[in-house]
Design an enzyme around this catalytic site. Structure first.
Site, mmCIF file in Angstrom:
data_model
loop_
_atom_site.group_PDB
_atom_site.id
_atom_site.type_symbol
_atom_site.label_atom_id
_atom_site.label_comp_id
_atom_site.label_asym_id
_atom_site.label_seq_id
_atom_site.Cartn_x
_atom_site.Cartn_y
_atom_site.Cartn_z
ATOM 1 N N GLN A 99 0.852 -1.197 0.000
ATOM 2 C CA GLN A 99 0.000 0.000 0.000
ATOM 3 C C GLN A 99 0.884 1.242 0.000
ATOM 4 O O GLN A 99 0.396 2.356 -0.092
ATOM 5 C CB GLN A 99 -0.889 0.000 1.249
ATOM 6 C CG GLN A 99 -1.871 -1.157 1.288
ATOM 7 C CD GLN A 99 -2.464 -1.326 2.683
ATOM 8 O OE1 GLN A 99 -3.444 -0.669 3.019
ATOM 9 N NE2 GLN A 99 -1.889 -2.189 3.484
ATOM 10 N N HIS A 117 -1.514 1.439 -4.234
ATOM 11 C CA HIS A 117 -1.974 2.823 -4.120
ATOM 12 C C HIS A 117 -1.144 3.796 -4.955
ATOM 13 O O HIS A 117 -1.158 4.998 -4.699
ATOM 14 C CB HIS A 117 -1.982 3.246 -2.635
ATOM 15 C CG HIS A 117 -3.006 2.500 -1.823
ATOM 16 N ND1 HIS A 117 -3.015 2.481 -0.449
ATOM 17 C CD2 HIS A 117 -4.063 1.736 -2.218
ATOM 18 C CE1 HIS A 117 -4.041 1.734 -0.017
ATOM 19 N NE2 HIS A 117 -4.679 1.275 -1.069
ATOM 20 N N SER A 186 -2.366 -1.454 9.300
ATOM 21 C CA SER A 186 -3.492 -1.522 10.230
ATOM 22 C C SER A 186 -4.657 -2.301 9.618
ATOM 23 O O SER A 186 -5.604 -2.632 10.304
ATOM 24 C CB SER A 186 -3.969 -0.107 10.579
ATOM 25 O OG SER A 186 -4.430 0.542 9.406
ATOM 26 N N PRO A 211 3.810 -4.233 15.644
ATOM 27 C CA PRO A 211 3.949 -4.025 17.091
ATOM 28 C C PRO A 211 2.593 -3.897 17.786
ATOM 29 O O PRO A 211 2.510 -4.062 19.002
ATOM 30 C CB PRO A 211 4.734 -2.719 17.210
ATOM 31 C CG PRO A 211 4.955 -2.202 15.844
ATOM 32 C CD PRO A 211 4.379 -3.147 14.848
#
Ligand code: OAD
Length: 244
Positions: A99, A117, A186, A211
């Site tokens: 992305q 993207h 995410s 993380p």
């Protein structure tokens, strides 16, 4: 103990490995993420900077914002995470579905990179089908295409569909892999966040490196709570040990 030991049987059989990457992978190269504590979308309204409507309303503002980020990207260097992804090509058939628009995977040496993207180092015309290379001039206002219309960054903005061919290729690669490594994303943005489902459909093992916990964490075969630069070199070592 390597965190990847838990998925060794999957790694041992893996002919094709697909990486799905996001902004977190470039974070250790000094490129900010979007949604983290210092994320870009915490400080900036994407609707004023990353839509075609915003561009037409204030082309100079949008162009300058991307220009600043482009300079940051050009000054950045691939980190140990990008380099590990590239090194994996020594052990498996590797594709990178990213992305990210920064080109750092390619600069690290990855040879099959699908830019979902787009790319911040390219421009495209707002009118004709011109798409340009990396020789964009540093200007404060958008330059014009030979056809007279304004040029814009060759990135996907909110509300815009992904390039059809790019998405088809990504979905095909995801749906044909044996192992998918989802790193530094995410998974909040569609359709990129559906790529793990394509891999699952093929029976692939899914490994996450992040993380922080995401919606994928509970469903992945392994979720490694570490940064990309911290964890991915360990994945290469696993492959090197098994196949070296
Ligand atoms: P986000 O900013 O939404 O998420 C970054 C993820 O990386 C988070 O889950 C962090 O926990 C994780 N992370 C942070 N530092 C990391 C590190 N050093 N190593 C590994 N992971 C780390 O970024 P994306 O998921 O890439 O789209 O966002 C997806 C899309 O949303 C972007 O491509 C962009 C944005 O709007 C467009 O501009 C079209």
């Amino acid at each position: 103990m390597s965190p990847f030991e838990a998925v060794r049987p999957h790694l041992a059989r893996a002919g094709s490995v697909v990486f799905v990457t996001g902004a977190g992978v470039s974070q250790e190269s000094g490129i900010p993420t979007f949604r983290g504590r210092d994320g870009l979308w915490r400080r900036h309204d994407p609707m004023r900077l990353a839509t075609i409507g915003a561009f037409w309303e204030d082309p100079a503002l949008v162009w300058e914002w991307y220009e600043e980020r482009r300079q940051n990207v050009l000054a950045a260097r691939p980190n140990a995470g990008h380099l590990a992804v590239a090194e994996m090509e020594g052990f498996a058939d590797v594709s990178v579905l990213t992305q990210n628009i920064d080109g750092l995977h390619q600069r690290a040496g990855s040879s099959r990179v699908v830019e979902l993207h787009g790319s911040i180092v390219r421009t495209k015309c707002t009118s004709c089908d011109f798409a340009g290379g990396a020789d964009v001039r540093t200007t404060q206002a958008p330059p014009r295409c030979a056809c007279g219309a304004l040029l814009r960054p060759d990135v996907v903005w909110f509300g815009e569909p992904l390039d059809h061919g790019v998405w088809e290729r990504a979905a095909r690669l995801a749906g044909g892999c044996d192992v998918m490594v989802v790193a530094g994303t995410s998974l909040e943005v569609s359709p990129a966040n559906s790529l793990p489902a394509y891999a699952r459909g093929n029976g692939a093992a899914i490994i996450e490196v992040n993380p922080a916990e995401t919606a994928l964490s509970a469903h992945a075969d392994l979720s490694v709570r570490d940064t990309a630069a911290g964890a991915l070199p360990g994945l290469v070592s696993e492959f090197a040990m098994m196949r070296g």
